[in-house]
Design an enzyme around this catalytic site. Structure first.
Site, short mmCIF file in Angstrom:
data_model
loop_
_atom_site.label_atom_id
_atom_site.label_comp_id
_atom_site.label_asym_id
_atom_site.label_seq_id
_atom_site.Cartn_x
_atom_site.Cartn_y
_atom_site.Cartn_z
N ASP A 205 35.36 29.73 32.99
CA ASP A 205 35.54 28.71 33.60
C ASP A 205 34.01 28.78 35.09
OD1 ASP A 205 35.94 30.65 35.45
OD2 ASP A 205 37.52 29.39 36.50
N GLU A 450 40.86 39.55 31.04
CA GLU A 450 41.78 38.71 29.65
C GLU A 450 41.16 38.19 28.94
OE1 GLU A 450 41.98 34.61 32.26
OE2 GLU A 450 43.53 35.63 33.52
N TYR A 503 49.23 33.32 38.24
CA TYR A 503 49.82 32.08 38.55
C TYR A 503 50.42 31.41 38.96
CZ TYR A 503 43.76 32.83 38.89
OH TYR A 503 42.61 33.39 39.23
N GLU A 539 44.36 38.98 40.09
CA GLU A 539 44.04 37.72 40.67
C GLU A 539 45.51 36.71 40.67
OE1 GLU A 539 42.04 35.35 37.54
OE2 GLU A 539 40.64 36.80 37.59
#
Ligand code: GCB
Length: 651
Positions: A205, A450, A503, A539
């Site tokens: 991203d 990831e 998340y 994260e």
């Protein structure tokens, strides 16, 4: 249509790199440092710059733009080095360019370097992504990959006492074969797109900034020179043990004279005072009552480093000197714990980016000082170089300040896992280890972030990449940052420490902060149960728009980001008490630039700080959390007020 886009981009990479005269760039060399035998000259500043036309990528090669100053073959603009080129001007085409960009500048070399028979080396800290380097029109070296150094011996290519020309061609195109990967999408429908229209997409991203991102130096060495230094350290009671291995090179033609080369070492303390000396190119130095390298807030005196002054000399009277910093520390790991100097570690930090307005990913000393000052203000003791190796100037600061680093490769979001990609990935890991092997701040290697490691070929792929990293450096644990469900995760079994990004209440159960604690505890307990290894969260977080407030908390508000953190802290404290949870790193240190899209306002807004490094509510909260952990874990007195949140937490 001549040489069309992606095609030409790729063929140019192949054909041009075949004709370079030397390819010694797989080893970026020791960082250029001055000594009594070495001179260093910076080539940073304003370079000339031009883009290749989008639809004629090979033009610069065909017309040999490198054979004379760029200003002679067409219009140029000034470009800052180091910097990304994307955000420097008002030109949209420059910001969004895909393909080749050309840089050049003139520089002088003194005649004295020739009379003194100096070897001269050109070194770029990095250039993104593919680069080809020319000096005085000679194609000198090429390098694939954007975040590691490039060097070449330019001694015989120079004109001494006169102007010389250095030209750098850079291509930022990412394909399924590059690391990181990307795709060029060609739009062939003439009723919807102009001829030759294409776009670049990638599986991460952050903005794929391009340019000469790190300092450019030329430096001299004698003809017999220190090529590399490998340092490992150990602790024996109150003594430190430094084991070193110096390799040397020689530019002289003729039979090898290595037998006639000798090495000697001098160890200096932090004040520059002599501690001890040793002879021989390999050996062990015992430092009585050693001052150890400790992380920030684990000692009164973090980041202590000695200087090993390495000397190599030969029978012809060449003498090369290189000052190398040494931090004495040990690392340990088992199925539950990470240790430094035999003390258990709890990592409290964040994921970061090399990112700022105007300069993109360009090295900026002011930003480096600001970021470390903010890390220390937070009470953080670590960060991950997400999602690529950071500049050596940043790594130097981490060594000095005692900030621990999880050192990550540029392999973000990988998929495919064929043998060619694996070999490239292994080379990247070897280059990274080669560059950072002696840094006390580096406590773990991360082979990537990831990957699509729910694909079965990931099993063999990661076992090979991890084992190659371990054979390059057996002294540090190796990880990979995971995000796939644990039941379908093929990389985890190869790793020493399990790092997972999660998340909760952001990408799933959005708005339901109440589920975070339960889901986090369940998830991380199961990872440990499954693999019997230390685990940590690498994260977690939520986006917030600075100044947007909602109570009760609502997504994108500063309150939502802060409350999400508090729910996570509750889970982390419980996991920590179980004895295998070794750290927490929030995403992200600061807001950072992302490509244009409809679900983000030009940036990933998960920062504790804004992109201009001002704290959001989350930054103040994190400061109270990290200082309170420091107080609990290291018995430290918090030196000064830690704001409202600190007050509430009794600091
Ligand atoms: C992730 C990635 C990170 C992204 C983040 C996000 O899992 O590792 O690069 O920025 O999520 O904000 O989506």
């Amino acid at each position: 249509m001549g040489c069309l886009r992606i095609w030409s981009v790729l063929t140019c990479l192949v054909s041009v790199s075949l004709v370079v005269e030397s390819r010694d760039s797989s080893w970026g060399g020791l960082y250029p440092r001055e000594s009594a035998s070495r001179e260093v000259k910076s080539l940073d500043g304003l370079w000339n710059f031009r883009l290749s036309p989008l639809l004629d990528a090979e033009k610069g090669f065909r017309e040999e733009w490198y054979a004379q100053p760029l200003s002679k073959s067409g219009p140029v603009i000034s470009m800052a080095v180091p910097s990304s080129y994307n955000d420097i001007t008002q030109d949209k085409d420059l910001r969004d360019h895909i393909g080749w960009a050309w840089y050049d500048r003139l520089f002088y070399v003194p005649t004295r370097w020739q009379t003194d028979k100096q070897r001269v080396v050109l070194r770029l800290g990095s250039a993104h992504y593919n680069s080809i380097i020319y000096v005085n029109g000679h194609s000198l070296t090429s390098h694939e990959g954007g975040h590691l150094p490039i060097m070449a011996d330019i001694t015989t290519k120079l004109v001494y006492g006169k102007e010389n020309l250095v030209t750098v061609a850079i291509n930022n195109t990412l394909t399924p074969e590059t690391i990181p990967q990307g795709t060029i999408v060609e739009h062939n429908d003439p009723s919807r797109y102009p001829p030759g229209y294409f776009a670049q997409s990638y599986n991460f991203d952050f903005t794929n900034y391009a340019g000469i991102h790190r300092p450019v130096y030329i430096y001299t060495t004698p003809q017999t020179f220190i090529e590399d230094i490998l340092i490992t350290t150990d602790i024996n009671g109150a003594n430190g043990v430094i084991t070193y291995n110096v390799t040397h090179g020689n530019t002289m033609i003729g039979p090898s004279r290595s037998g006639e080369v000798g090495c000697s070492m001098k160890l200096l303390d932090i004040e520059g005072d002599h501690v001890t000396s040793a002879m021989g190119c390999q050996g062990t130095i015992v430092v009585t009552n050693a001052s150890l390298w400790w992380p920030y807030l684990m000692s009164e005196n973090p980041g202590y480093m000695y200087t090993l002054l390495v000397a190599v000399s030969d029978a012809e009277g060449n003498l090369d000197l290189y000052p190398h910093k040494v931090g004495i520390r040990t690392l340990g790991w088992n199925s539950t714990t990470l240790t430094i100097n035999s003390k258990p570690l709890y990592l409290r930090g964040c994921g970061k980016h090399e990112d700022a307005d105007i300069r993109g990913k360009g090295v900026d000393y002011a930003l480096i000082v600001k970021d470390f000052s903010l890390l220390k203000w937070l009470g953080a003791n670590s960060f991950r170089t997400s999602h690529y190796p950071y500049a050596e100037e940043i790594m130097d600061m981490a060594d000095k300040e005692g900030i621990m680093i999880i050192d990550e490769s540029p392999a973000v979001g990988l998929s495919g896992f064929d043998e060619a990609l694996m070999n490239k990935h292994i080379s990247v890991m070897q280059e990274l280890v080669q560059r950072d092997k002696n840094r006390p701040s580096v406590i773990m290697w991360s082979v990537g972030n990831e990957p699509k490691s729910n694909q079965a070929p990931a099993l063999n792929y990661f076992s090979k990449v991890v084992s190659a990293t371990k054979s390059a450096d057996p002294s540090r644990p190796v990880t990979c940052v995971l995000n796939k469900p644990k039941e379908k995760e093929y990389a985890a079994s190869s790793l020493d420490v399990i790092l997972v990004n999660r998340y909760y209440s952001w990408y799933g159960d959005t708005g339901h902060l109440e589920v975070i604690k339960m889901q986090t505890i369940t998830e991380f307990s199961e990872w440990h149960l499954l693999h019997n290894k230390p685990v940590m969260i690498s994260e977690y977080g939520a986006g917030s728009l600075p100044g947007y407030h909602m109570d009760p908390a609502w997504t994108w508000s500063e309150e939502y980001q802060a409350e999400l953190m508090i729910r996570n802290f509750e889970a982390f404290d419980e996991l920590r008490s179980k004895g295998y949870f070794v750290g927490e790193m929030i995403w992200n240190f600061a807001d950072f630039s992302t490509p244009q899209e409809y679900n983000r306002p030009g940036a990933c807004m998960k920062g504790l700080f804004t992109r201009s490094r001002q704290p959001k509510m989350a930054g103040h909260l994190m400061r109270a959390r990290y200082w309170s952990l420091a107080q609990k874990l290291s018995n430290l007195t918090v030196p000064c007020g830690t704001g409202t949140f600190g007050y509430i937490m009794g600091l």
